[in-house]
Design an enzyme around this catalytic site. Sequence first.
Site, short mmCIF file in Angstrom:
data_model
loop_
_atom_site.label_atom_id
_atom_site.label_comp_id
_atom_site.label_asym_id
_atom_site.label_seq_id
_atom_site.Cartn_x
_atom_site.Cartn_y
_atom_site.Cartn_z
N CYS A 118 -24.22 2.53 -13.42
CA CYS A 118 -24.52 1.10 -13.38
C CYS A 118 -25.63 0.80 -12.37
O CYS A 118 -26.80 0.92 -12.70
CB CYS A 118 -23.25 0.30 -13.11
SG CYS A 118 -23.37 -1.38 -13.74
N LYS A 159 15.61 1.55 9.75
CA LYS A 159 15.99 0.14 9.94
C LYS A 159 15.07 -0.81 9.16
O LYS A 159 15.55 -1.75 8.52
CB LYS A 159 15.95 -0.19 11.45
CG LYS A 159 16.70 -1.44 11.80
CD LYS A 159 18.20 -1.34 11.59
CE LYS A 159 18.89 -0.80 12.83
NZ LYS A 159 20.33 -0.54 12.58
N GLU A 198 -16.41 6.15 -15.42
CA GLU A 198 -15.26 6.51 -14.59
C GLU A 198 -13.99 5.76 -15.00
O GLU A 198 -12.89 6.23 -14.76
CB GLU A 198 -15.57 6.28 -13.10
CG GLU A 198 -15.73 4.84 -12.64
CD GLU A 198 -17.15 4.28 -12.80
OE1 GLU A 198 -17.90 4.79 -13.65
OE2 GLU A 198 -17.49 3.31 -12.09
N ARG A 234 -24.87 -7.69 -14.58
CA ARG A 234 -25.65 -8.91 -14.83
C ARG A 234 -27.11 -8.59 -15.10
O ARG A 234 -27.83 -9.39 -15.64
CB ARG A 234 -25.63 -9.83 -13.60
CG ARG A 234 -24.40 -10.62 -13.43
CD ARG A 234 -24.59 -11.87 -12.60
NE ARG A 234 -23.35 -12.61 -12.64
CZ ARG A 234 -22.33 -12.37 -11.83
NH1 ARG A 234 -22.43 -11.45 -10.90
NH2 ARG A 234 -21.20 -13.05 -11.97
N PHE A 275 -27.84 3.64 -12.19
CA PHE A 275 -28.78 3.69 -13.33
C PHE A 275 -30.00 2.83 -12.99
O PHE A 275 -31.15 3.25 -13.14
CB PHE A 275 -28.05 3.16 -14.57
CG PHE A 275 -28.90 2.77 -15.74
CD1 PHE A 275 -29.16 3.67 -16.76
CD2 PHE A 275 -29.42 1.47 -15.86
CE1 PHE A 275 -29.92 3.30 -17.86
CE2 PHE A 275 -30.18 1.10 -16.95
CZ PHE A 275 -30.44 2.01 -17.96
N GLN A 276 -29.71 1.63 -12.49
CA GLN A 276 -30.81 0.70 -12.20
C GLN A 276 -31.71 1.24 -11.08
O GLN A 276 -32.93 1.13 -11.14
CB GLN A 276 -30.23 -0.67 -11.83
CG GLN A 276 -29.46 -1.30 -13.00
CD GLN A 276 -28.71 -2.58 -12.63
OE1 GLN A 276 -28.69 -2.99 -11.47
NE2 GLN A 276 -28.09 -3.20 -13.62
N GLY A 323 0.81 -1.22 0.00
CA GLY A 323 0.00 0.00 0.00
C GLY A 323 0.85 1.26 0.00
O GLY A 323 0.41 2.32 0.44
N HIS A 382 -19.72 2.13 -16.91
CA HIS A 382 -18.83 2.79 -15.94
C HIS A 382 -17.93 3.82 -16.64
O HIS A 382 -16.77 3.52 -16.94
CB HIS A 382 -17.94 1.74 -15.25
CG HIS A 382 -18.69 0.82 -14.35
ND1 HIS A 382 -18.96 1.12 -13.05
CD2 HIS A 382 -19.26 -0.38 -14.59
CE1 HIS A 382 -19.64 0.14 -12.49
NE2 HIS A 382 -19.84 -0.79 -13.41
N LYS A 414 22.40 5.94 5.04
CA LYS A 414 22.30 4.65 5.76
C LYS A 414 21.76 3.57 4.83
O LYS A 414 22.23 2.44 4.82
CB LYS A 414 21.36 4.79 6.97
CG LYS A 414 22.02 5.37 8.18
CD LYS A 414 21.05 5.27 9.35
CE LYS A 414 21.52 6.13 10.49
NZ LYS A 414 20.49 6.35 11.50
N GLY A 417 1.85 2.80 -2.60
CA GLY A 417 1.66 3.56 -3.84
C GLY A 417 2.65 3.10 -4.91
O GLY A 417 3.12 3.89 -5.72
N GLU A 475 3.94 -15.60 -1.18
CA GLU A 475 3.34 -15.80 -2.50
C GLU A 475 4.03 -15.02 -3.61
O GLU A 475 3.65 -15.12 -4.76
CB GLU A 475 1.84 -15.49 -2.48
CG GLU A 475 1.48 -14.07 -2.16
CD GLU A 475 0.82 -13.96 -0.80
OE1 GLU A 475 1.32 -14.61 0.14
OE2 GLU A 475 -0.18 -13.24 -0.69
#
Length: 603
Positions: free
Chosen positions: A449, A254, A580, A531, A452-453, A78, A578, A288, A80, A214
């Site tokens: 989306c 550190k 955006e 959907r 809208f609905q 996180g 969308h 350092k 950035g 991972e």
Amino acid sequence: MHNPEFNENTNSEQTQNDSFNSIEPEEKQDSFEDQQTQETLRKSATKTDDDEFYHNEVPGYIKGRTKFVFVMGTVISGLGKGVFSSSLAKLLQNKGFTVEPMKIEGYLNIDSGTLNPFRHGEVFVLDDGLETDMDLGTYERLLSKNLTRENYLTSGQIFMAVLTKERQGGYLGKDIQVIPHVTGEIKTRFRQLAVQKHADIVFVEVGGTVGDLENSHYLEAIREFAYEEGRENCCFVALTYVIKPNALGEQKSKAAQHGIKKLMSRGIQPDVIAIRADDPVGLKVRQKISINSNVPVERVVSMHDVDSIYKIPKLLHNAGIDKYVCEMLGFSCPITFARDEKWERFLSQIESQEGELVIGITGKYTQIRDAYASLIHALQHATTACGRKLRIKWIETTEIELGQRSVESELVDVAGIVVPGGFGTRGVEGKIACVKYAREKGMPYLGLCYGFQMAVVEYARNVCGLTGAHSTEVTISTPHKVIDILPEQKKIEGLGGNMRLGGRDVEVSVGSFAYSLYGNRDTVRERFRHRYEVDPKYISTLEEHGLVFSGKAPGQPIMQILELPQSVHPFFIGVQYHPEFISRPTEVHPLFLGFVKACLRKI
Ligand code: GLN
């Protein structure tokens, strides 16, 4: 643009073959449904059973023609990294290179489709329909170009490819191992991206941190890759974090030192280190980190917080990172920040914003801004273009639904309201109440989306008199299922990658409000992820009562834009897609621009 000094030798390992281990690609191809699998399998026919190398041939790949920059994070996630990596890529793009990013994720999901935005940030949808990590949105916005599925890789995709290949006999006689088979598959993806996109420079960003279990196969693949490609063709950039505990009041390095050591213990020597921190990082701290990492102090640079992520490319340039990366890769580049006039105009607009514009956003994940990253950016692009600073008021619609807050008190101080995309039932009645308020009070409304609905549901109930009208996503026990599952979705079982996804054309009615906002274009391309749709049997009732469906899917009765005429309402628009996802700093989406302008007219 290619460096003339590039070595164009191909790798001799690729040319070996073996009869036992090779398969007959022509014979096998017909039985495979997945084209990608066919491709991978065909390429596996180039190894011997008695060597330990594993090399998939990537047709057209020329070693040294494409350079690779690997961005890896240490200490915490996180930080950035996506913003950093895309800003760096942008600087190199400004120098005339064709840059291609690749985000690689350690998790086993095939894509981000089933991830909860509350945990992971928004699910970003590419034009080709892949559901990805939100960082792909950052790359698209900063590089101002559309990416494709080749730009996104998860461990799930890699393991799926390896296991499918195993079932098809692609490794006959061999035990499949992380090294060389899994790492081989990963390296193949790097090379395929380079070839497919004719990239000069590929930016590979490793998700999470270098210490994550991972990520181990990725780091190993990256180490091997640099060994195979030649160190001069790869640049390693480590992003680290320096903390400043309140009790001490000074920057402590550190954790950063240990994080870099961890990377080095994987056989990866960073070339450049960027340090994230609240404030500019002092010389002593940089020294350092330098002495502990074998990276010259001038290449250990501060990447402290700034008030807009769009200022980061310039910050990196001023710190010389683009210059160092070019040097490491053997490019002799101009070291000045290439003039990008549209971008510079946008930056100066950021500086000259005066006053705030307050926009209300209803949402389920209102505590987690990342869940709405693209929406926030799209609104910012529009407010910046209009000379205002965006202030968002988050509206928790469950509280409205439960009667803990009134719509009036929530919306009294906002200039306009956005009901964004969403799934499920939580807070739905609160959203519908917000739509009703906006419609009745003439408050600018933009529904995306789900928004809208919900506008359709509200209109059906309160204007058309269809009491209890709803979406079957929320309830099936209503006589008026105005929003229902798409016919193509009815037969689909399971979840993941199977919504109506990706870029599609929208036919915009000539003369409508949407048509004028889109600059009189009658066809636009937008990105979808849904959907459910307006049940076609309700279209005429809704239209007879004044709702205008001004955007439709070509040749299908799928309603994609709704609006109220401007004589009735200053800005009431809902879209089944969308917008955006495609707004960019230098190409503000016209619907967001129109919405913000309408909000400004109201205050
Ligand atoms: N849940 C709605 C659907 O599936 C809307 C989806 C969305 O807002 N992205 O149709």
